[in-house]
Each structure stands twice: as C-alpha cells, then as structure tokens.
Enzyme design. Sequence first.
Site, short mmCIF file in Angstrom:
data_model
loop_
_atom_site.label_atom_id
_atom_site.label_comp_id
_atom_site.label_asym_id
_atom_site.label_seq_id
_atom_site.Cartn_x
_atom_site.Cartn_y
_atom_site.Cartn_z
N GLU A 133 -4.64 4.21 14.22
CA GLU A 133 -5.43 3.14 14.81
C GLU A 133 -6.05 3.81 16.30
O GLU A 133 -7.24 2.98 16.51
CB GLU A 133 -4.70 2.01 15.36
CG GLU A 133 -3.68 2.01 16.33
CD GLU A 133 -2.25 2.34 15.72
OE1 GLU A 133 -2.32 2.83 14.62
OE2 GLU A 133 -1.33 2.48 16.52
N HIS A 185 0.65 1.66 16.19
CA HIS A 185 0.86 0.15 17.00
C HIS A 185 1.95 0.44 18.01
O HIS A 185 2.66 -0.73 18.02
CB HIS A 185 0.76 -1.02 15.97
CG HIS A 185 -0.46 -1.25 15.48
ND1 HIS A 185 -1.69 -1.43 15.86
CD2 HIS A 185 -0.67 -1.04 13.99
CE1 HIS A 185 -2.76 -1.44 14.92
NE2 HIS A 185 -2.06 -1.24 13.73
N ASP A 211 -6.06 -11.13 14.20
CA ASP A 211 -5.19 -10.27 14.68
C ASP A 211 -5.38 -9.97 16.00
O ASP A 211 -4.44 -9.23 16.62
CB ASP A 211 -5.23 -8.91 13.68
CG ASP A 211 -6.82 -8.57 13.83
OD1 ASP A 211 -7.60 -8.98 14.24
OD2 ASP A 211 -6.60 -7.14 13.54
N LYS A 244 2.41 1.92 7.35
CA LYS A 244 3.02 1.17 8.36
C LYS A 244 3.70 1.81 9.36
O LYS A 244 4.36 2.77 8.69
CB LYS A 244 3.76 -0.06 7.80
CG LYS A 244 2.62 -1.06 6.95
CD LYS A 244 1.61 -1.56 8.02
CE LYS A 244 1.80 -2.60 8.82
NZ LYS A 244 0.48 -3.20 9.45
N ARG A 291 0.83 -1.32 -0.07
CA ARG A 291 0.07 -0.15 0.11
C ARG A 291 0.93 1.16 0.07
O ARG A 291 2.13 1.10 0.22
CB ARG A 291 -0.98 0.03 1.26
CG ARG A 291 -2.05 -1.11 0.99
CD ARG A 291 -2.87 -1.02 2.35
NE ARG A 291 -1.89 -1.66 3.52
CZ ARG A 291 -2.34 -1.74 4.53
NH1 ARG A 291 -3.43 -1.33 5.17
NH2 ARG A 291 -1.40 -2.21 5.81
N TYR A 298 -0.31 4.16 10.66
CA TYR A 298 -0.52 2.99 11.80
C TYR A 298 0.70 3.05 12.57
O TYR A 298 1.82 2.73 12.07
CB TYR A 298 -0.91 1.85 10.88
CG TYR A 298 -2.24 1.75 10.51
CD1 TYR A 298 -3.33 1.88 11.27
CD2 TYR A 298 -2.39 1.37 9.20
CE1 TYR A 298 -4.68 1.92 10.50
CE2 TYR A 298 -3.50 1.40 8.47
CZ TYR A 298 -4.70 1.30 9.16
OH TYR A 298 -6.06 1.46 8.74
N1 LIG Z 1 -7.25 -10.23 9.74
C1 LIG Z 1 -7.51 -9.20 9.13
O1 LIG Z 1 -6.77 -8.88 8.18
C2 LIG Z 1 -8.29 -8.05 9.68
C3 LIG Z 1 -8.62 -7.17 9.09
C4 LIG Z 1 -9.31 -6.06 9.65
C5 LIG Z 1 -9.77 -6.36 10.67
N2 LIG Z 1 -9.57 -7.37 11.47
C6 LIG Z 1 -10.01 -7.68 12.82
O2 LIG Z 1 -11.48 -8.31 12.71
C7 LIG Z 1 -12.02 -7.99 14.07
C8 LIG Z 1 -13.53 -7.46 14.03
O3 LIG Z 1 -13.22 -6.11 13.63
P1 LIG Z 1 -14.37 -5.14 13.48
O4 LIG Z 1 -14.04 -3.85 12.78
O5 LIG Z 1 -15.79 -5.98 12.96
O6 LIG Z 1 -14.97 -4.67 14.70
P2 LIG Z 1 -16.24 -4.20 15.25
O7 LIG Z 1 -16.13 -3.83 16.73
O8 LIG Z 1 -16.99 -3.43 14.34
O9 LIG Z 1 -17.18 -5.70 15.46
C9 LIG Z 1 -16.99 -6.50 16.52
C10 LIG Z 1 -18.46 -7.35 16.66
O10 LIG Z 1 -18.20 -8.34 17.81
C11 LIG Z 1 -19.13 -8.43 18.86
N3 LIG Z 1 -18.85 -9.03 19.83
C12 LIG Z 1 -18.03 -8.96 20.99
N4 LIG Z 1 -18.21 -10.19 21.77
C13 LIG Z 1 -18.88 -11.04 20.90
C14 LIG Z 1 -19.53 -12.34 21.27
N5 LIG Z 1 -19.22 -12.78 22.69
N6 LIG Z 1 -20.35 -13.00 20.69
C15 LIG Z 1 -20.66 -12.31 19.51
N7 LIG Z 1 -20.32 -10.97 19.15
C16 LIG Z 1 -19.48 -10.59 20.03
C17 LIG Z 1 -19.46 -6.94 19.22
O11 LIG Z 1 -20.77 -6.59 19.54
C18 LIG Z 1 -19.14 -6.38 17.80
O12 LIG Z 1 -20.40 -6.14 17.09
C19 LIG Z 1 -11.01 -7.23 14.94
O13 LIG Z 1 -10.16 -7.97 15.49
C20 LIG Z 1 -10.36 -6.63 13.73
O14 LIG Z 1 -9.02 -6.06 14.24
C21 LIG Z 1 -8.76 -8.30 11.00
#
Ligand SMILES: NC(=O)c1ccc[n+]([C@@H]2O[C@H](COP(=O)([O-])OP(=O)(O)OC[C@H]3O[C@@H](n4cnc5c(N)ncnc54)[C@H](O)[C@@H]3O)[C@@H](O)[C@H]2O)c1
Length: 370
Positions: A117, A95, A269, A74, A15, A93
Amino acid sequence: MIVGIPKEIKDNEYRVGMVPAGVKTLTDNGHTVLVEEGAGEGSGITNGEYSEAGGDLVSCEQVWTRAELIVKVKEPVEPEYQRLRERQILFTYLHLAPLPGLTRVLLEKKVVGIAYETIKEEDGSLPLLTPMSEVAGRMAIQIGAQYLEKSQGGRGILLSGVPGVPPAQVVILGGGIVGLNSAKSALGMGAHVTVLDNNVHKLRYLDDVFLGRVATLASNSLTIAHSIRKADLLVGAVLIPGAAAPKLVTREMISTMKKGAVIVDVAVDQGGCIETTHPTTHSHPTFYVDGVLHYCVANMPGAVPRTSTFALTNATLPYVQKLANLGVSRAVRSDPALCEGLNVFEGHVTYRAVADSQGVPFRPILDLLN
Ligand SMILES: NC(=O)c1ccc[n+]([C@@H]2O[C@H](COP(=O)([O-])OP(=O)(O)OC[C@H]3O[C@@H](n4cnc5c(N)ncnc54)[C@H](O)[C@@H]3O)[C@@H](O)[C@H]2O)c1
C-alpha cells in the site's frame, strides 16, 4: 532466490499472492518457488497448475522456513508471527500504522517488510492499490443494480430503463479510480451517470474519455444536495490520501433521497463519505436509514477473489521479479517507487507515517543501506 507463497489464513481471505504465470516467470529466471499446498484453492487455482508452471508444492512449514522472499496478500496474523525469520523479505499489504503488535514482531525478528500500500509512483499514484479500486468501482454498480431490484429491497428499477422508460440516475461522488470504473460500468449498463469531484482536472479527464456521455459537476454542498435528491444509485468514491473521508452527504440530505434508492459507499474503508455509513460485512452487507438502502462492505474485492487475485498479482509481479533478481538493496536503489514500500528493515522503521503513528524512531532506508 527462494520465493515462498503461503496460503492466506486470515478470516475470509481467499486471494493468493502469486498465480501460476508468476511462478513460471520466476522459475524461468532461475528462481525456486515454493507454493503451499492448497494456496490457490480460494481463487480457483489447483496445485497441479502451480506444479505445471514449475512451482514446488510444499507444506506451510517448508514455505516459511526455506523462503528468502515471502509473497502474500494480507499482513501476517498471529499464528504466522512465530514463522517469520530474521532478514526474511516479506512483500504484502501490511497496514502497519494501526498494528503496533505486528510492527514489534517485524522489528524484533529483523524482517524486511515491504508494504504494497505504500509503493508510490512519482506522479503520486499507488500502483498496488489501484487494481482493488478498479475491482470495487466496477462491483459498486453490479451490486447497486442488484439491490435496486424490489425483491432485494430497492426501488424496483432497471438501471438501463427500456424504450419508453428512462434509465436510472447514478450519481458518483469522487472521480478517481473507483469513480472512473463505476462510471464505466454504469454507462455500459445504460444508466444516466453524473460524477462529482472537487478536482477540475479529474472532471476534464472524465469528460474527455467518456466523450461527454457522463455529466460532470464541481463538488460542493449545493451540487451534492441537488444530485442525490434525484439519485437512484449513489456511489461514495471520495479519498483524501492519508485522512478520514469527508462526510459529504449529511444525515439530513439522506432524508431528501428517494425511498428505496441505494447507496454503495466504497469509501467506507476510510470511514465513508456518507454520514450514515458504518462498515458492514459480506455476510450482513446492508442496512436502511430513512428508507435508503446502504451497502458499506469494507473489503468488496473479497467477494470476487479470483478476479482480485489476478488483478493484484498482475500489478505485484514486476516488483517481485525485481526483488528476486536484484535482491532488496539493489532493487530499492534502482526503483524509487519500490523504495517507498519499505516499511521495516532489519530492526528499524523506515516509513515515516508508521514511525510517527507508533512513536518509534524513523530511519531513512537509503541511510541504512549506505
Ligand atoms: N470498500 C472497498 O472494498 C474498497 C476497495 C477499494 C478502494 N476503496 C476505497 O475507495 C476510496 C476511493 O479510492 P480511489 O482509488 O478511487 O481513490 P482516488 O484517489 O483515485 O480518487 C478519489 C477521488 O476523490 C476526489 N475527492 C476528494 N475530495 C473530494 C470532494 N470533497 N468531493 C468530491 N470528490 C473529492 C479526489 O479528487 C479523487 O478524484 C478510497 O477510500 C479507497 O480506499 C474501498
């Protein structure tokens, strides 16, 4: 202001911190934008596009020595540490919590470090994390659909089904940004979609926007256990801000899933919300547990750098404009969300969680500015 856009040098990072539209906006406002030659290559943006937009193409050295505001993607990596200059503004970002070495360098060099972030709106949303969650949420379904193919190791299922054959069952744990975007993609591809969340407001919202076409379930161990047994594709999209993801799907539950079912644990993550998750990479993305294929890549948006670059820079540009037009002090006073982004300021840690994680004193930014 002189704004600098270096080429990202972190391993596998394609990026870039600004696209030509951003360069044009800033130069129209009277700023100078120095773009490192080749900075946009990984995202399919040519040097010519930057210069047509009014950017000055320069060497890496020139970007870092002349720019007052550096816009990156980054956190700086070691070869970049020596390039940082006193009072330079670094917008990227960061971190910092797990990076004491980088924090020390930023403090010693009295850099003004603003972290994407930690920029936080009044409603608690994180506007510079949202675009990457949107990308990952949509990708989760595209990737899941691909791994459900027999030749890719899956059950041999087409998400949409065909007339006379039912669609695949997609189960999404967490109905936030990732979950909503996964639901949208899965529904668009014709799958049967169930979203579980423990926040009833989120479920109500999903029920409204999808006009009841997505099944919603209150999340608890019983509903999770029932849902995943029938899942062809399970998406992990849970987040508890600032904490490790809860392990909602246990090792025992995995053994009840269909063989050849696919799990995409986007929450990897934060440690993942599936007990059997461990982080994987784009070069070795998957592994099996009990015949269930797991995909747990921690930087999913890295696979689509062009889309990710444009999505990220759409969100960062208004803040860059504010910083360039007003300078740091006026910009953070006028924008509480941006103020939350200030992690280090001229030798002080100004973000509590970073200070706490590293045992250094915390100084509120507004005290320092006053
Ligand atoms: N792997 C990757 O490349 C990548 C990329 C972007 C985001 N992410 C990760 O994805 C994850 C989700 O991100 P997001 O932006 O959607 O977050 P978000 O806060 O918008 O959504 C998270 C949801 O989880 C729910 N939740 C919490 N506890 C729960 C439970 N016990 N049961 C069911 N639901 C529950 C919350 O109510 C919320 O609606 C984060 O960890 C983020 O860092 C990873």
